[in-house]
Scaffold this motif. Structure first.
Motif, mmCIF file in Angstrom:
data_model
loop_
_atom_site.group_PDB
_atom_site.id
_atom_site.type_symbol
_atom_site.label_atom_id
_atom_site.label_comp_id
_atom_site.label_asym_id
_atom_site.label_seq_id
_atom_site.Cartn_x
_atom_site.Cartn_y
_atom_site.Cartn_z
ATOM 1 N N SER A 1 1.255 -7.978 6.962
ATOM 2 C CA SER A 1 0.827 -6.761 6.247
ATOM 3 C C SER A 1 1.487 -5.503 6.816
ATOM 4 O O SER A 1 0.854 -4.470 7.014
ATOM 5 C CB SER A 1 -0.703 -6.627 6.296
ATOM 6 O OG SER A 1 -1.309 -7.727 5.644
ATOM 7 N N ILE A 2 2.796 -5.619 7.089
ATOM 8 C CA ILE A 2 3.587 -4.499 7.579
ATOM 9 C C ILE A 2 4.494 -4.032 6.445
ATOM 10 O O ILE A 2 5.333 -4.803 5.968
ATOM 11 C CB ILE A 2 4.437 -4.900 8.794
ATOM 12 C CG1 ILE A 2 3.548 -5.400 9.931
ATOM 13 C CG2 ILE A 2 5.303 -3.729 9.257
ATOM 14 C CD1 ILE A 2 4.330 -6.046 11.073
ATOM 15 N N PRO A 3 4.342 -2.813 5.971
ATOM 16 C CA PRO A 3 5.231 -2.331 4.913
ATOM 17 C C PRO A 3 6.697 -2.359 5.347
ATOM 18 O O PRO A 3 7.038 -1.950 6.457
ATOM 19 C CB PRO A 3 4.762 -0.894 4.670
ATOM 20 C CG PRO A 3 3.338 -0.884 5.117
ATOM 21 C CD PRO A 3 3.285 -1.815 6.291
ATOM 22 N N LEU A 4 7.555 -2.843 4.455
ATOM 23 C CA LEU A 4 8.988 -2.893 4.715
ATOM 24 C C LEU A 4 9.664 -1.735 3.984
ATOM 25 O O LEU A 4 9.588 -1.622 2.760
ATOM 26 C CB LEU A 4 9.582 -4.217 4.235
ATOM 27 C CG LEU A 4 11.102 -4.356 4.377
ATOM 28 C CD1 LEU A 4 11.521 -4.316 5.848
ATOM 29 C CD2 LEU A 4 11.594 -5.638 3.712
ATOM 30 N N VAL A 5 10.320 -0.878 4.756
ATOM 31 C CA VAL A 5 11.036 0.277 4.220
ATOM 32 C C VAL A 5 12.530 -0.019 4.320
ATOM 33 O O VAL A 5 13.037 -0.300 5.412
ATOM 34 C CB VAL A 5 10.710 1.558 5.014
ATOM 35 C CG1 VAL A 5 11.477 2.744 4.454
ATOM 36 C CG2 VAL A 5 9.211 1.810 5.029
ATOM 37 N N VAL A 6 13.241 0.034 3.205
ATOM 38 C CA VAL A 6 14.694 -0.178 3.216
ATOM 39 C C VAL A 6 15.387 1.145 2.907
ATOM 40 O O VAL A 6 15.119 1.772 1.883
ATOM 41 C CB VAL A 6 15.118 -1.263 2.217
ATOM 42 C CG1 VAL A 6 16.641 -1.372 2.179
ATOM 43 C CG2 VAL A 6 14.517 -2.610 2.603
ATOM 44 N N ASP A 7 16.248 1.555 3.792
ATOM 45 C CA ASP A 7 17.012 2.790 3.667
ATOM 46 C C ASP A 7 18.280 2.494 2.871
ATOM 47 O O ASP A 7 19.218 1.876 3.374
ATOM 48 C CB ASP A 7 17.351 3.322 5.064
ATOM 49 C CG ASP A 7 18.086 4.654 5.041
ATOM 50 O OD1 ASP A 7 18.661 5.002 3.993
ATOM 51 O OD2 ASP A 7 18.097 5.341 6.083
#
Length: 485
Positions: free
Chosen positions: A264-270
């Motif tokens: 439940s860790i949000p994944l942020v893609v730059d």
């Protein structure tokens, strides 16, 4: 007393070497006066102006014309901002249409037809599983502000504060973005190993190196004594640009998605630099099929004008009104230019074109590697390409690959400029020559770029590299295999 510096010298070859595209220099050398005044007046923080002492006055497509009358092939493209090159007709037409309509140019975050058209076109390009129910946050006009917004968002939504980021990362120059970048002076973010083929931190490379990097990540998160609590999110680039043009293996990207989803860790893609067709897919995450929780977008989405947004899953939308705002988050001209750019790339399949042409360019550069011992590695994806230069004669007995050669890389950049080619440097030691041509690059232009680069490389190598015995050159370890995925 104010400290001034001398004007960067225009490379001698830039004045003497003739090219078919050259024009006579300007009368009176006014461009040198402009450079001199810039060095006296502008901050010491300026960067590109130091290594590229030119004064652009006109530009179209791949070509820039300087105030001295010389023409340059621009493979910097505004650090990846100019997906269609300079002053593309569809971009200019979109901007003129807004100007001629009498529409307001500054609207804060009010709804407008221009914004609605941009949002609709952007959502049409996003991975379907995200776009079907996504939210969009218009940020300040720079990508670094969108990174700040993404980090604040996941912290607000999860109630947690820690972050996971990767060695070699670059996410911008504001405080929060720098904390998550590889060069942060104070470690307030947990650093994870980013897989590399050429300089693998585990000395393995390939699938094995990526597997070890993934295991290390899992161990840190699952070990109760690791000192790493469950973070607010993980931020990652699908291709590290400033880190040295390092494409993440697709399997590893999918592994990061599973690791974060399971915990439940949000994944942020730059996708600030990799987006809008740059890597051979409209968005770099599409290569792996990964659907992130948050996408950070800027650069090319504004069609050459400042624009930055984040797009994210609706369950993360925990903002209070004004929780992340900015006076210039309603840039109407950028939205119009961005809509035109996104549509043109999509309709003309420029992402696919970037993949095909990029593979061809990589093949040509790999051929150079076989003839030049100073080329340690050639890598990239689509039209995001890097050539790492090394010193094969400085390799020690325990070195798996030679050390980087930043002085040589700078010399290659200067020799390129002297031949009318603009390139950028990057990587951990600024030893990677980077090519970011526009997606509209033609086959003929690609050949011209590669010819000039090859000529510049040979000239810099002759001037800066000792000439060891042939047997020693032949055994210098290097990797010119290109991307492994």
């Amino acid at each position: 007393m104010a400290v001034t510096e001398s004007v960067p010298a225009v490379p001698p070859a830039a004045r003497t070497q003739s090219r078919p595209t050259d024009r006579p220099t300007d009368q009176g050398g006014e461009y040198e006066g402009i450079l001199r005044r810039q060095s006296q007046r502008e901050s010491a923080a300026r960067t590109y102006a130091r290594s590229l002492p030119i004064v652009p006055v006109r530009a179209r497509g791949l070509t820039i014309e300087g105030a001295d009358g010389r023409r340059y092939l621009d493979c910097l493209s505004g650090a990846g901002t100019l997906a269609l090159g300079h002053n593309h007709p569809v971009v200019l037409e979109a901007i003129r249409k807004v100007l001629d309509s009498g529409a307001p140019l500054h609207v804060l975050d009010l709804a407008t037809p221009v914004k609605d058209a941009f949002t609709s076109e952007l959502f049409a390009t996003l991975p379907g599983a995200l776009a079907d129910d996504a939210r969009i946050q218009f940020c300040g006009p720079a990508g670094t502000d969108a990174v700040e917004a993404a980090l604040k968002l996941v912290r607000t939504a999860t109630g947690r504060s820690g972050l996971l980021a990767f060695t070699g990362a670059y996410h911008g120059m504001t405080a929060g973005a720098l904390d998550a970048s590889g060069g942060a002076p104070d470690v307030r973010v947990t650093r994870l190993p980013y897989p590399q083929q050429y300089r693998c931190p585990f000395g393995a490379g390939g699938e094995r190196g990526a597997e070890l990097a993934a295991r290390w990540t899992e161990s840190l998160l699952d070990d109760p004594k690791s000192g790493v609590t469950t973070p607010a999110g993980m931020i990652v680039e699908a291709v590290q640009g400033e880190g040295g043009v390092l494409p993440a293996p697709d399997d590893w990207m999918r592994r990061m998605r599973r690791i974060t989803a399971d915990r439940s860790i949000p994944l942020v893609v730059d996708e600030v630099q990799t987006g809008v067709g740059r890597t051979g897919a409209f968005w770099a995450v599409e290569h792996s099929g990964v659907v992130p929780d948050v996408m950070v977008l800027s650069k090319a989405i504004g069609g050459s004008l400042p624009l930055a947004v984040i797009v994210y899953r609706p369950e993360l939308d925990a903002w209070e009104p004004g929780a992340h705002a900015g006076t210039f988050r309603g840039n109407q001209l950028a939205m119009a230019a961005g809509t035109a750019t996104l549509a043109y790339v999509r309709e003309n399949k420029l992402a696919e074109r970037a993949g095909t042409l990029g593979a061809r360019i990589l093949g040509r550069l790999q051929g150079l590697a076989s003839a030049h011992p100073c080329v340690g590695d050639v890598r990239g994806r689509g039209l995001m390409i890097g050539v790492e230069l090394v010193d094969p004669d400085a390799a020690g007995p325990d070195d798996s690959v030679p050390p980087p050669a930043p002085t040589l890389a700078l010399a290659v950049q200067q020799e390129c400029l002297a031949r009318g080619l603009i390139v950028e440097l990057g990587g951990r030691h600024s030893a990677v020559v980077r090519l970011l041509p526009p997606l509209t690059l033609t086959d003929e232009q690609a050949t011209a770029v590669l010819d000039r680069f090859a000529d510049a490389l040979a000239a810099a190598e002759r001037a800066h590299t000792p000439h060891p015995p042939a047997s020693r050159r032949a055994t210098a370890p290097r990797n010119a295999s290109g991307p492994s995925h």
